[in-house]
Scaffold this active site. Structure first.
Site, PDB file in Angstrom:
ATOM      1  N   ASP A 176      26.165 -12.321  16.330  1.00  0.00           N
ATOM      2  CA  ASP A 176      26.161 -11.218  17.273  1.00  0.00           C
ATOM      3  C   ASP A 176      25.806 -11.856  18.624  1.00  0.00           C
ATOM      4  OD1 ASP A 176      25.879  -8.574  18.375  1.00  0.00           O
ATOM      5  OD2 ASP A 176      23.709  -8.860  18.236  1.00  0.00           O
ATOM      6  N   LEU A 177      26.049 -11.162  19.709  1.00  0.00           N
ATOM      7  CA  LEU A 177      25.785 -11.749  21.029  1.00  0.00           C
ATOM      8  C   LEU A 177      24.486 -11.224  21.655  1.00  0.00           C
ATOM      9  CD1 LEU A 177      26.759 -13.347  23.584  1.00  0.00           C
ATOM     10  CD2 LEU A 177      27.960 -11.272  24.254  1.00  0.00           C
ATOM     11  N   ASP A 178      24.529  -9.919  21.997  1.00  0.00           N
ATOM     12  CA  ASP A 178      23.403  -9.327  22.725  1.00  0.00           C
ATOM     13  C   ASP A 178      22.146  -9.315  21.861  1.00  0.00           C
ATOM     14  OD1 ASP A 178      24.943  -8.608  25.047  1.00  0.00           O
ATOM     15  OD2 ASP A 178      25.850  -7.016  23.866  1.00  0.00           O
ATOM     16  N   THR A 180      20.599 -10.089  26.674  1.00  0.00           N
ATOM     17  CA  THR A 180      21.270  -9.011  27.394  1.00  0.00           C
ATOM     18  C   THR A 180      20.874  -7.637  26.872  1.00  0.00           C
ATOM     19  OG1 THR A 180      23.065  -9.736  25.995  1.00  0.00           O
ATOM     20  CG2 THR A 180      23.361 -10.040  28.361  1.00  0.00           C
ATOM     21  N   LYS A 240      21.439  -0.387  19.960  1.00  0.00           N
ATOM     22  CA  LYS A 240      21.779  -1.798  19.757  1.00  0.00           C
ATOM     23  C   LYS A 240      22.949  -1.941  18.785  1.00  0.00           C
ATOM     24  CE  LYS A 240      17.399  -3.909  20.992  1.00  0.00           C
ATOM     25  NZ  LYS A 240      16.254  -4.716  20.543  1.00  0.00           N
ATOM     26  N   SER A 252      30.736  -9.381  18.398  1.00  0.00           N
ATOM     27  CA  SER A 252      29.960  -8.516  19.285  1.00  0.00           C
ATOM     28  C   SER A 252      30.769  -7.275  19.641  1.00  0.00           C
ATOM     29  CB  SER A 252      29.613  -9.267  20.570  1.00  0.00           C
ATOM     30  OG  SER A 252      29.085  -8.369  21.528  1.00  0.00           O
ATOM     31  N   ALA A 253      30.071  -6.144  19.721  1.00  0.00           N
ATOM     32  CA  ALA A 253      30.733  -4.895  20.124  1.00  0.00           C
ATOM     33  C   ALA A 253      30.994  -4.882  21.622  1.00  0.00           C
ATOM     34  CB  ALA A 253      29.846  -3.712  19.752  1.00  0.00           C
ATOM     35  N   LYS A 297      30.064  -1.091  14.310  1.00  0.00           N
ATOM     36  CA  LYS A 297      28.885  -1.270  13.473  1.00  0.00           C
ATOM     37  C   LYS A 297      28.202   0.087  13.331  1.00  0.00           C
ATOM     38  CE  LYS A 297      28.300  -5.839  15.591  1.00  0.00           C
ATOM     39  NZ  LYS A 297      27.546  -6.719  16.487  1.00  0.00           N
ATOM     40  N   GLU A 305      22.139 -11.203  13.317  1.00  0.00           N
ATOM     41  CA  GLU A 305      22.100  -9.941  14.064  1.00  0.00           C
ATOM     42  C   GLU A 305      20.683  -9.593  14.520  1.00  0.00           C
ATOM     43  OE1 GLU A 305      23.378  -7.324  15.325  1.00  0.00           O
ATOM     44  OE2 GLU A 305      25.491  -7.424  14.821  1.00  0.00           O
ATOM     45  N   ASP A 306      20.588  -8.802  15.583  1.00  0.00           N
ATOM     46  CA  ASP A 306      19.271  -8.287  15.993  1.00  0.00           C
ATOM     47  C   ASP A 306      19.219  -6.770  15.879  1.00  0.00           C
ATOM     48  OD1 ASP A 306      21.032  -7.809  18.186  1.00  0.00           O
ATOM     49  OD2 ASP A 306      19.267  -7.371  19.395  1.00  0.00           O
TER      50      ASP A 306
HETATM   51  C1  BG6 Z   1      26.524  -4.537  21.858  1.00  0.00           C
HETATM   52  C2  BG6 Z   1      25.180  -4.094  22.395  1.00  0.00           C
HETATM   53  O1  BG6 Z   1      26.508  -5.903  21.634  1.00  0.00           O
HETATM   54  O2  BG6 Z   1      27.556  -4.224  22.786  1.00  0.00           O
HETATM   55  C3  BG6 Z   1      25.215  -2.625  22.755  1.00  0.00           C
HETATM   56  O3  BG6 Z   1      24.181  -4.324  21.412  1.00  0.00           O
HETATM   57  C4  BG6 Z   1      26.363  -2.363  23.719  1.00  0.00           C
HETATM   58  O4  BG6 Z   1      23.992  -2.268  23.336  1.00  0.00           O
HETATM   59  C5  BG6 Z   1      27.676  -2.846  23.092  1.00  0.00           C
HETATM   60  O5  BG6 Z   1      26.469  -0.988  24.012  1.00  0.00           O
HETATM   61  C6  BG6 Z   1      28.875  -2.643  24.005  1.00  0.00           C
HETATM   62  O6  BG6 Z   1      28.743  -3.460  25.128  1.00  0.00           O
HETATM   63  P1  BG6 Z   1      29.631  -3.375  26.428  1.00  0.00           P
HETATM   64  O7  BG6 Z   1      29.275  -4.642  27.175  1.00  0.00           O
HETATM   65  O8  BG6 Z   1      31.069  -3.383  25.974  1.00  0.00           O
HETATM   66  O9  BG6 Z   1      29.274  -2.135  27.137  1.00  0.00           O
HETATM   67 MG    MG Z   2      22.756  -7.393  19.267  1.00  0.00          MG
END
Ligand code: BG6
Ligand code: MG
Length: 216
Positions: free
Chosen positions: A8-10, A16, A44, A115-116, A146, A170-171
């Site tokens: 996962d990224l964030d 972030t 998240k 990552s989403a 997710k 993942e977090d």
């Molecule tokens: C996820 C985050 O990685 O990405 C969420 O944990 C975030 O908080 C989602 O809403 C979507 O991100 P973005 O950058 O497309 O708005």
């Molecule tokens: Mg995350």
């Protein structure tokens, strides 16, 4: 045998998650809704529009805006978020992550991003780690976000591996559930999973190999 790692990224590669929170809290405040860190845990791993829907519901404003107005609100949050992450550099990679990526590469382990976030590719670039990734899922093409397993199943396809050959990191509670529903071993950073670590500092190649071995 460990053959791949899906990140996962964030909140895993970089912090972030905090900027997403700040940008949402600011927007929510503008429309008269208060959110706190505890509520933010629900956001998240959740897509931008779904996050907005959850915030509106939380503030009893689920029906207060048209679709166009909601898109405008989400755009506003995203513009603020992009402003907050503008100055991100290599220094913003969480402890232990760059070393882990390097160790995985040295050991021919495939690396994918699930990552989403639609900002994912740009963030990998800012952190100067995009070359480590064999595959980056495009969340625009993922039908169910997710905690559905879809994004991790797509990542598996992208690196051409089976669920039992990889570990997901993942977090987010929703993210760990998505990993588990894809049949993959889950490491949770600060959240309950098959194996929980308190900090990314605890992650390294030997640790991941041990986790993979203990689950096969
Ligand atoms: C996820 C985050 O990685 O990405 C969420 O944990 C975030 O908080 C989602 O809403 C979507 O991100 P973005 O950058 O497309 O708005
Ligand atoms: Mg995350």
């Amino acid at each position: 045998m460990l053959k791949g790692v899906i990140f996962d990224l964030d909140g895993v590669i970089t912090d972030t998650a905090e900027y997403h929170y700040q940008a949402w809290a600011h927007l929510a405040n503008e429309i008269g809704i208060k959110i706190d860190k505890k509520f933010n845990e629900n956001l998240k791993g959740i897509s931008r529009m779904e996050s907005l829907e959850l915030i509106l519901k939380h503030g009893n404003k689920a029906d207060a805006y048209t679709k166009e107005e909601k898109i405008a609100l989400a755009d506003k949050k995203n513009n603020h978020y992009k402003e907050l992450i503008k100055k991100m550099t290599k220094k913003d990679i969480l402890p232990g992550i760059e070393n882990l990526l390097q160790e995985l590469k040295n050991n021919n382990i495939k690396i994918a991003l699930a990552s989403a976030s639609r900002n994912g590719p740009m963030i990998l670039k800012s952190l100067e780690i995009e070359d480590f990734f064999d595959y980056v899922v495009n969340p625009v093409h993922i039908k169910n976000g997710k905690p559905a397993p879809d994004i991790f199943l797509d990542a598996l396809k992208g690196i051409n591996l089976k669920a039992y050959e990889v570990i997901g990191i993942e977090d987010a509670i929703a993210g760990v559930e998505a990993i588990k529903r894809a049949g993959i071993i889950a490491i949770g950073v600060g959240v309950k999973a098959d194996v929980r670590v308190n900090s990314t500092e605890e992650l390294n190649y030997d640790f991941l190999v041990k986790v993979a071995e203990s689950y096969t």
